[in-house]
Design a protein around this motif. Structure first.
Motif: not given
Length: 358
Positions: A35-44
């Motif tokens: 299954t595809a997953k949402p794209n997450f980017i961790t930032k402040d």
């Protein structure tokens, strides 16, 4: 001729192996994502309180948590308790360990000889008090259970002595702690709920309870202890939260309000009688408790039969759900949540802090 059982066993083993390999292949790296997953980017975070951004919309922590505040709070509380447990252990290792080393003894030996001072004995009164507080039926206590109880009480006494020793050692040189005990403040309106104590008391405790819940029965005893300890310094209000699996709890709640209609003092008498007899909540028994409470039985029966307080109880339940109540008993002490039949010390710690606060 091949044994049919062996043939079946062989087939079963082959089949099981094939299935196991298939599952192993499914759980191994195949280069394909099931299954595809949402794209997450961790930032402040761009500002305090913001935990994510979907498109141009900032998502706050309150939005993320939603109505699961209590679940998150329980996690925070558990984390705090684990840290404090670890800190206490480190404290004992360092402070008592240093004393033991100076005395040329292993730490446990030093504790037993210098802090505990010999064998710990449990009196019959201490044993009986524990059994009564924990509501352990005498019929269920055999020699092995009794030995376990005594061992537990001995360990508890030993721990108390160690803690008292550490308290003495740190009296003039307190330990600096850089993490705080989590608090969950909820705005709770006692409304027209029956209450005892001071009407304008500095500390208000709102309880959500179920007359058929055994833990609520234990909590009711603690509430009575609070009444004796604090008197008019606190206000304790009772709200109804009968759980679906307790069929007689809701009728008991409605009946209690019919008694309250006649007198709040009579309500609390009825309250105590019901919690002392949770297995007898049929119509006749409730009428008997109303009579023992001093209520006018005729008026009580008319009120019950008319289901006068059905909507009232329903609104209590809906309000409880709205502010995060998921189990009984649940208390809010000036908005600070306390779940379960906890000892009076847990209440006292929060109440004393609130009374001392400006």
């Amino acid at each position: 001729m091949q044994n049919p059982k062996k043939k079946y066993l062989s087939f079963t083993l082959v089949t099981a192996s094939t299935v196991a390999l298939a599952f192993a292949a499914m759980s191994a790296c195949t280069g394909n994502q099931a299954t595809a997953k949402p794209n997450f980017i961790t930032k402040d975070p761009p500002k305090p309180g913001v935990v994510a951004k979907i498109g141009n919309e900032e998502i706050t922590e309150d939005q993320l948590i939603g109505q699961d505040k209590l679940d998150f709070f329980e996690l925070q509380k558990r984390e705090y308790e684990l840290k404090m447990d670890r800190l206490n252990k480190l404290l004992a290792d360092k402070l008592i360990g240093a004393e033991a080393q100076k005395a040329g003894m292993p730490m446990e030996q030093y504790i037993d000889k210098k802090i505990v001072g010999g064998e710990i004995k449990i009196s019959d009164a201490e044993y009986k008090k524990f059994v009564a507080e924990k509501h352990i039926p005498e019929s269920q206590i055999n020699p092995q259970i009794k030995e376990r109880i005594n061992s537990f009480l001995q360990a508890q006494k030993k721990q108390d002595l160690v803690q008292a020793h550490i308290a003495k050692l740190t009296k003039s040189n307190p330990v600096e702690v850089y993490f705080k005990k989590p608090k969950m403040q909820v705005e709770v309106d006692a409304g027209q709920a029956p209450f005892f104590g001071g009407k304008n008391a500095k500390v208000t405790i709102v309880e959500f309870s179920d007359f058929q819940c055994p833990f609520c029965g234990r909590a009711a005893e603690t509430v009575n202890q609070l009444k004796k300890k604090y008197g008019n310094k606190i206000k304790v209000a009772f709200k109804h939260f009968p759980l679906p699996m307790h069929r007689e709890a809701r009728p008991a709640s409605e009946a209690s309000m019919c008694v309250n209609e006649q007198s709040t003092d009579k309500f609390w008498k009825f309250h105590d009688l019901v919690f002392k007899n949770p297995e007898k909540l049929d119509t006749a028994s409730l009428e008997g408790y109303a009579k023992q409470s001093g209520a006018d039985v005729k008026k009580f029966n008319e009120c019950v039969q008319a289901k006068k307080y059905a909507d009232y109880v329903q609104k209590d339940m809906e309000y409880g759900e709205k502010i995060g109540v998921k189990s009984t008993p649940t208390f809010f002490i000036n908005g600070q949540i306390v779940s379960g039949a906890v000892p009076i010390e847990t209440f006292a710690e929060i109440i004393d802090e609130e009374l001392e606060a400006k």
